[in-house]
Design an enzyme around this catalytic site. Structure first.
Site, PDB file in Angstrom:
ATOM      1  CG  ASP A 452      55.088  18.391 -26.508  1.00  0.00           C
ATOM      2  OD1 ASP A 452      54.536  18.327 -27.627  1.00  0.00           O
ATOM      3  OD2 ASP A 452      54.467  18.448 -25.438  1.00  0.00           O
ATOM      4  CD  GLU A 455      53.311  22.014 -32.365  1.00  0.00           C
ATOM      5  OE1 GLU A 455      53.355  22.725 -31.342  1.00  0.00           O
ATOM      6  OE2 GLU A 455      53.520  20.798 -32.361  1.00  0.00           O
ATOM      7  CG  ASP A 536      48.162  16.585 -27.310  1.00  0.00           C
ATOM      8  OD1 ASP A 536      49.099  15.759 -27.197  1.00  0.00           O
ATOM      9  OD2 ASP A 536      48.217  17.740 -26.871  1.00  0.00           O
TER      10      ASP A 536
HETATM   11  C1  GLC Z   1      51.419  18.353 -25.140  1.00  0.00           C
HETATM   12  C2  GLC Z   1      51.906  17.037 -25.732  1.00  0.00           C
HETATM   13  C3  GLC Z   1      51.566  15.914 -24.792  1.00  0.00           C
HETATM   14  C4  GLC Z   1      52.185  16.190 -23.426  1.00  0.00           C
HETATM   15  C5  GLC Z   1      51.724  17.525 -22.897  1.00  0.00           C
HETATM   16  C6  GLC Z   1      52.432  17.909 -21.613  1.00  0.00           C
HETATM   17  O1  GLC Z   1      50.045  18.385 -25.069  1.00  0.00           O
HETATM   18  O2  GLC Z   1      51.377  16.826 -27.001  1.00  0.00           O
HETATM   19  O3  GLC Z   1      52.033  14.698 -25.318  1.00  0.00           O
HETATM   20  O4  GLC Z   1      51.810  15.193 -22.537  1.00  0.00           O
HETATM   21  O5  GLC Z   1      51.979  18.538 -23.858  1.00  0.00           O
HETATM   22  O6  GLC Z   1      53.788  17.989 -21.789  1.00  0.00           O
END
Ligand code: GLC
Length: 872
Positions: A452, A455, A536
């Protein structure tokens, strides 16, 4: 003042042909054209006269000239031909015209390539990367909060120096040339693909930049269509012809898809040269095959990963994880994986566990495994910079794995753990180090890794300090083996190479199992290593609707394994929205429900009994469809074929269907028509050519007619004759699902997880007068090797004859893999009850007629042999 005069290549002074390629030297540039294959051309224009070297992480196949290219000069025009493509290079101007071997012209230059120095503030997308205020803020925030006193071992003064530092001295290493090219568009041409985007399926008229961005980082948002992922690849479709184009850039670039000039496709690339590929098509399926032949076929996921995944940011402890697992099992809602978000970590340090809330990670994972549930843990790229005895930081510093600023200091930004360092995944040794770091998680039994914030998403101060703003890695930070590149050039690869490092690590550490990696950021090629979700989203009808063109576009861009957070991430989902989302989500290639910690509960039982029942049936349906979906995963792995795709993919000849984005195909045999608005109990469905069957009732509905053989030629037929509309009942829980006539769907029984053996395989056969498409069921053990003939089994299925003389032919099972002993349930969907059913020409005594589903049913033990079922 920089000189902003635009230059063009000018006349060709000299050209030279090599095997499968030509190089043309212009007065002020160099053009190289390679036939990568007979249906793929690579074109590069380098103003400096020198082509950029390929990078250590690139696959050799991209630069391979594997096709034959015939070259001839006539009247100052260079005529180039492969088996499938033609190119004409004007030796006076350097303009290139292109077309197919049979004379269709496409992707031809309106004018030669032009370039000039570009100041980066001219590019709004890059603004955050340039803002000087942000750079100084981080320097001071780092100084004040990343208190070196607490961590003397990581202070820049004691960190190792490297060749990267030496190389960065003084020079920014940034190419500031911007190159433009405009190509002619056919007025009837639709432009599709371009990866993860918002907005209409047909991108014509839009301007889309390619720069991976966390759109929810403070101070960011959607600029020029940029989202988490970046796929500068498009599929152009006009009546009778599909072709494709891809930019070979991992830095900033953009497409102008007829926004500035309706008749022009504009390409812009920031860097030393314009590098692009053309794909000959001529069908959408051929274009996607060509794209993935070049950029890599999608990884084959283990079977469990096609099951249902439950996630939530906020499952905070071992006890909570166990409770969720128990709820699923006691409520008899099928599930295959639970995701552990950042809550499992110790102060958000990657590769650590909070020992208070998860005292024994191995026991947590084991408890899931005992319930046949897989464990997936999140990993972010940011490595916490403060704190002692943190092996990830220590080994990272020792190996010099973190990105440095151009002045040689470690680049520090803020994420969940506070001040953090960021691995340089462009480096071979860093990817290896990162991959190996997963050993502890695998030891604990973790099954899959969720990458995650890659980017990468970074802010300029700790989250708790007001006023945080997105922070970019300096564009001139050196990256890669021997500092071969800079961040500006490699930005879009961050998530992709993190996924690759993870995948390769899992493969090394646990070679007997297929790696499963989920990633938020990705770019072209990431499909080789990861599945992705679209980031998200919100609990809104709009975002439910958006998922359709978004996921369909991903499939057309070479990434078939995709999904969005079911129920929506931010905001409060209501029962109706959840019901609609999960019935659609059952057909997302990757099916996961996930939510923000601040959102109300969003598990399938959170909305009352009625919605829970709908969710159970939807997830059960997912499991019933698994033999079909898993075959689609194999097909994707072999040819890149998208799993979820727009109608244009299967019906390119029906031009009026090209822009349809509220109905999608799931593989070639199934069409879904989701309901994306509240308060609705029926839905109008467009039926493409051929016969269709309502999956819920087994009844036949005829679609439009195809003009003779237009399907094969893709000719511009009378479009209006090609579809019909019908109104189907669609209350919550009954999303219209249509099966293509002439096909045979393979379904499994209702199961609680993929660990339960497939004791029954149902063949749902749907007759059509038209010769049906033959279909091959592909099976294997669901994990492990799985690619070789002796570890797979294939069964050819063919449906012939219409209602009058229907015949289902089942081929002998081929290949070395043996299924669990099982029953074959053959269900032939007919308008009326037949007089008798014949299996291998022998009349059957104990067949039955299923009136509710309009099906004659014959059951036998699956002996792997060839069989024929017919009705009289
Ligand atoms: C980011 C991710 C989300 C995750 C959050 C906490 O916003 O896109 O899916 O729950 O981080 O890790």
């Amino acid at each position: 003042m920089p000189d902003h005069t635009e230059l063009t290549p000018g006349r060709v002074c000299h050209w030279q042909a090599g095997p499968g390629s030509i190089i043309a030297e212009h007065a002020q540039a160099l053009t190289r054209i390679d036939a990568i294959a007979e249906d793929i051309l690579r074109i590069r224009v380098a103003p400096s006269g020198r082509l950029a070297p390929s990078h250590s992480w690139q696959d050799a196949s991209r630069s391979l000239a594997g096709g034959r290219l015939s070259v001839e000069e006539r009247l100052r025009v260079l005529h180039l031909e492969t088996g499938a493509m033609r190119a004409r290079l004007d030796l006076d101007t350097g303009a290139l015209s292109l077309g197919s071997a049979d004379g269709a012209v496409y992707a031809s230059d309106l004018a030669p390539v032009r370039w000039r120095p570009v100041e980066r503030h001219e590019i709004p997308t890059l603004a955050p990367a340039l803002a000087p205020a942000v750079a100084s803020t981080v320097a001071s925030a780092a100084a004040s909060t990343a208190a070196p006193a607490a961590t003397p071992s990581v202070s820049p003064a004691t960190a190792p120096t490297t060749s990267r530092q030496a190389n960065s001295g003084g020079s920014t290493g940034l190419a500031t040339t911007g190159l433009w090219l405009q190509k002619a568009l056919d007025p009837r041409e639709g432009l599709f693909g371009c990866g993860q985007r918002f907005g209409a399926l047909n991108r014509r008229g839009q301007r889309l930049a390619h720069w991976t961005t966390d759109i929810h980082s403070p101070g960011l948002g959607v600029v020029d269509g940029c989202l988490y992922q970046s796929h500068p690849v498009l599929l152009a479709l006009r009546p009778g012809l599909a072709w494709g184009l891809m930019l070979g850039s991992s830095g900033y670039s953009h497409f102008d898809l007829g926004a500035e000039r309706p008749d022009a496709l504009g390409l812009f690339s920031l860097g030393g040269e314009l590098d692009y590929y053309l794909f000959a098509g001529p069908t959408p399926a051929a274009v996607v095959e060509q794209i993935t032949r070049l950029t890599g076929r999608p990884a084959l996921p283990p079977l469990w990963a096609l099951g249902y995944h439950q996630s939530r940011w906020g499952y905070r402890s071992d006890a909570e994880i166990r409770t969720i697992a128990n709820e699923f099992r006691s409520r008899r809602i099928p599930i295959d994986a639970i995701h552990l978000d950042i809550d499992y970590m110790d102060e958000f340090r990657v590769f650590s566990w909070d020992r208070e809330r998860f005292p024994n990670p191995r026991a947590t994972v084991k408890a899931l495994h005992q319930q046949d549930i897989h464990a997936v843990t999140i990993i972010d790229p940011g490595v916490k910079r403060i704190g002692s005895s943190y092996p990830v930081l220590e080994t990272g510093l020792r190996g010099d794995h973190f990105i440095r600023r151009p002045d040689g200091e470690l680049f520090t930004g803020y994420v969940w753990p506070g001040a953090s360092l960021f691995p340089d995944f462009c480096r071979t040794s860093t990817r290896r180090w990162w991959g190996d770091l997963h050993a502890g998680l695998l030891d604990a039994g973790v099954d899959g890794i969720w990458g995650d914030m890659n980017e990468p998403a970074i802010v300029d101060r700790p989250f708790e300090v007001p006023g945080a703003t997105a922070l970019a890695i300096p564009l001139d930070a050196r990256q890669g083996d021997d500092a071969e590149t800079c961040h500006a050039e490699a930005h879009n690869l961050y998530g992709t190479l993190m996924a690759r490092a993870t995948y390769e690590g899992l493969q090394r550490l646990r070679p007997q199992r297929r790696p499963w990696v989920l990633t938020r950021s990705a770019s072209i090629g990431a499909q080789r290593w990861a599945v992705s979700w679209m980031g998200d989203n919100a609990s809104s009808w709009e975002d439910l609707r958006t998922s359709l063109p978004q996921l369909a576009s991903m499939g057309l861009s070479g990434s078939p394994h995709v999904g969005v957070d079911i129920g929506g991430f931010y905001g409060a989902c209501d029962g109706e929205l959840f019901a609609r989302w999960i019935e659609l989500g059952a057909f997302y290639p990757f099916m996961r429900a996930h939510a923000y910690y601040g959102s109300p509960p969003q598990e399938p039982w959170a909305f009352g009994e009625e919605v829970e029942a709908i969710a159970r049936i939807a997830i059960e349906r997912r499991y019933q469809f698994l033999p079909y979906l898993y075959t689609l995963a194999h097909r994707a792995h072999r040819t890149g074929e998208p799993i979820l795709r727009p109608l244009l993919y299967d019906f390119p000849q029906a031009t009026e269907l090209h822009e349809i984005e509220d109905q999608l195909m799931v593989g070639p045999l199934l069409m879904i028509a989701p309901v994306c608005e509240p308060g609705v109990s029926e839905r109008q469905v467009l039926l493409p050519p051929g016969a269709w069957y309502d999956f819920h009732t087994g009844s036949r509905i005829d679609g439009g007619a195809l003009p003779a053989r237009a399907a094969d030629t893709g000719a511009d037929a009378n479009a209006n004759a090609m579809h019909r509309r019908c109104l189907l009942p669609a209350p919550p829980g009954r999303m219209p699902i249509l099966v293509r006539g002439g096909s045979c769907l393979t379904l499994g029984p209702r199961r609680q997880s993929t660990r339960e053996p497939l004791t029954k395989l149902t063949l749902e056969a749907y007759p059509d007068e038209r010769q049906g498409d033959s279909w091959t069921l592909i099976e294997d053990a669901g994990d492990g090797g799985g690619n070789a003939h002796d570890t797979q089994a294939e069964t050819a299925l063919a449906m012939t004859g219409g209602q009058a003389g229907p015949r289902l032919r089942i081929g002998p099972r081929q290949g070395g893999w043996q299924p669990h002993p099982r029953q074959l349930v053959l269900r032939l969907h007919l308008a009326q009850q037949p007089e008798q059913m014949l299996l291998d020409a022998v009349p059957q005594v104990d067949w039955r007629w299923d009136q509710a589903d309009h099906a004659a049913v014959v059951t036998l033990d699956d002996d792997g042999g060839a069989h024929q079922l017919s009705a009289e």
